[in-house]
Every structure is written in C-alpha cells, then in structure tokens.
Design a protein around this motif. Structure first.
Motif, short mmCIF file in Angstrom:
data_model
loop_
_atom_site.label_atom_id
_atom_site.label_comp_id
_atom_site.label_asym_id
_atom_site.label_seq_id
_atom_site.Cartn_x
_atom_site.Cartn_y
_atom_site.Cartn_z
N MET A 39 0.83 -1.21 0.00
CA MET A 39 0.00 0.00 0.00
C MET A 39 0.87 1.25 0.00
SD MET A 39 -3.07 -0.66 2.68
CE MET A 39 -4.58 -1.47 2.20
N ILE A 40 1.85 1.27 0.87
CA ILE A 40 2.74 2.45 0.95
C ILE A 40 3.46 2.65 -0.38
CG2 ILE A 40 4.83 3.35 2.04
CD1 ILE A 40 3.79 1.96 4.66
N GLY A 41 3.97 1.55 -0.96
CA GLY A 41 4.65 1.65 -2.25
C GLY A 41 3.71 2.12 -3.35
N SER A 42 2.50 1.58 -3.35
CA SER A 42 1.53 1.93 -4.37
C SER A 42 1.16 3.41 -4.29
CB SER A 42 0.27 1.06 -4.22
OG SER A 42 -0.68 1.37 -5.21
N PHE A 43 0.87 3.89 -3.08
CA PHE A 43 0.52 5.29 -2.91
C PHE A 43 1.70 6.20 -3.24
CE2 PHE A 43 -2.93 3.68 -0.06
CZ PHE A 43 -3.98 4.20 -0.77
N GLY A 44 2.90 5.78 -2.86
CA GLY A 44 4.08 6.58 -3.17
C GLY A 44 4.31 6.72 -4.67
N LEU A 45 4.17 5.61 -5.39
CA LEU A 45 4.34 5.65 -6.85
C LEU A 45 3.22 6.43 -7.52
CD1 LEU A 45 5.64 2.03 -7.41
CD2 LEU A 45 6.92 4.13 -7.81
N LEU A 46 2.00 6.28 -7.01
CA LEU A 46 0.88 7.06 -7.55
C LEU A 46 1.15 8.55 -7.36
CD1 LEU A 46 -1.98 7.34 -8.73
CD2 LEU A 46 -2.86 7.02 -6.40
N SER A 47 1.63 8.91 -6.19
CA SER A 47 1.94 10.30 -5.91
C SER A 47 3.02 10.83 -6.86
CB SER A 47 2.42 10.44 -4.46
OG SER A 47 2.82 11.75 -4.19
N ALA A 48 4.03 10.02 -7.12
CA ALA A 48 5.09 10.42 -8.05
C ALA A 48 4.54 10.61 -9.46
CB ALA A 48 6.22 9.40 -8.04
N ALA A 49 3.66 9.71 -9.88
CA ALA A 49 3.06 9.81 -11.21
C ALA A 49 2.20 11.06 -11.33
CB ALA A 49 2.23 8.57 -11.51
N MET A 50 1.54 11.44 -10.24
CA MET A 50 0.66 12.61 -10.26
C MET A 50 1.42 13.93 -10.35
SD MET A 50 -2.38 11.80 -7.63
CE MET A 50 -3.82 10.87 -8.11
N ARG A 51 2.72 13.89 -10.20
CA ARG A 51 3.50 15.12 -10.40
C ARG A 51 3.38 15.58 -11.85
NH1 ARG A 51 8.65 12.74 -7.43
NH2 ARG A 51 7.93 12.98 -5.28
N THR A 52 3.22 14.62 -12.76
CA THR A 52 3.17 14.92 -14.19
C THR A 52 1.78 14.70 -14.78
OG1 THR A 52 5.47 14.21 -14.38
CG2 THR A 52 4.22 14.37 -16.41
N LEU A 53 1.15 13.61 -14.41
CA LEU A 53 -0.13 13.24 -15.01
C LEU A 53 -1.30 13.95 -14.34
CD1 LEU A 53 0.49 9.40 -15.28
CD2 LEU A 53 0.67 11.10 -17.10
N PRO A 54 -2.35 14.20 -15.09
CA PRO A 54 -3.56 14.79 -14.49
C PRO A 54 -4.17 13.85 -13.45
CG PRO A 54 -3.67 14.87 -16.90
CD PRO A 54 -2.49 14.02 -16.54
N LEU A 55 -4.77 14.41 -12.44
CA LEU A 55 -5.40 13.64 -11.36
C LEU A 55 -6.36 12.59 -11.90
CD1 LEU A 55 -6.33 13.06 -8.42
CD2 LEU A 55 -7.96 14.93 -8.73
#
Length: 106
Positions: A39-55
C-alpha cells in the motif's frame, strides 16, 4: 517515467488487494505486513506519477489496473467465478483505460 510509476503503482495495488484477502482481516502477520508495504509503495508511486499526469487520468488508470488485476488474480489464485458478464465488464474497464491513456498528452 510517470507512466512507469503509474503502472507499477497499479500492480502494487493488485498485490495489496490480494494479500489483504489472505490476511483474513489483518489477523495473519505476513500477509498483513505485505499488504501495508505494498500500500505504501503503491501510494508513493501514484503520488510520483501525479506530479506529471492529471489527477483524473492517474487515479482512473491506477484503480483500473487494480480492479482488472484483482479480477484476474481472483480467478487464477482464488477460484472465483468466471462468467461472460464479468469478463465483458473487465474488458470494458480495459477499454476505458486505453481511452484514458490515449486522451492524455503527458
């Protein structure tokens, strides 16, 4: 790189959904630990992706990978029901994911 992060985040979502099931309500130590770490890894990677991609794109793809992945894992490892309607529903989710990807310029 954002798309790689997003796909990895989605795959980790599948891992944590599966291990959450195996944890039997967080009563088994190893699956519970794997669930929390994934879960922590998934949320962390999602957060990193959201730096560039639209929500909307990032969240839709993330949940879609998780939903379809959990569907497949349930069938393969948990002997869950395979019916034509469930398969069509999963295919429609995949089509939606592809359309979301194609509609995003990032």
């Amino acid at each position: 790189m954002a798309w790689v992060f997003l796909v990895c985040a989605g795959l980790l979502e599948v891992v944590w959904a599966y291990t959450m099931k195996l944890s039997q309500g967080f009563s088994r130590g190893v699956p519970t630990t794997i669930t929390i770490v994934a879960m922590i890894g998934s949320f962390g990677l999602l957060s990193a992706a959201m730096r560039t991609l639209p929500l909307g794109t990032a969240y839709t793809i993330w949940t879609g990978i998780g939903a379809v992945g959990a569907f497949v894992v349930g069938i393969v490892f948990l002997d869950e029901l395979v019916s034509p309607m469930r398969v069509v529903a999963a295919l429609l989710i995949v089509c939606g994911l592809l359309l979301m990807k194609l509609s995003t310029n990032a």
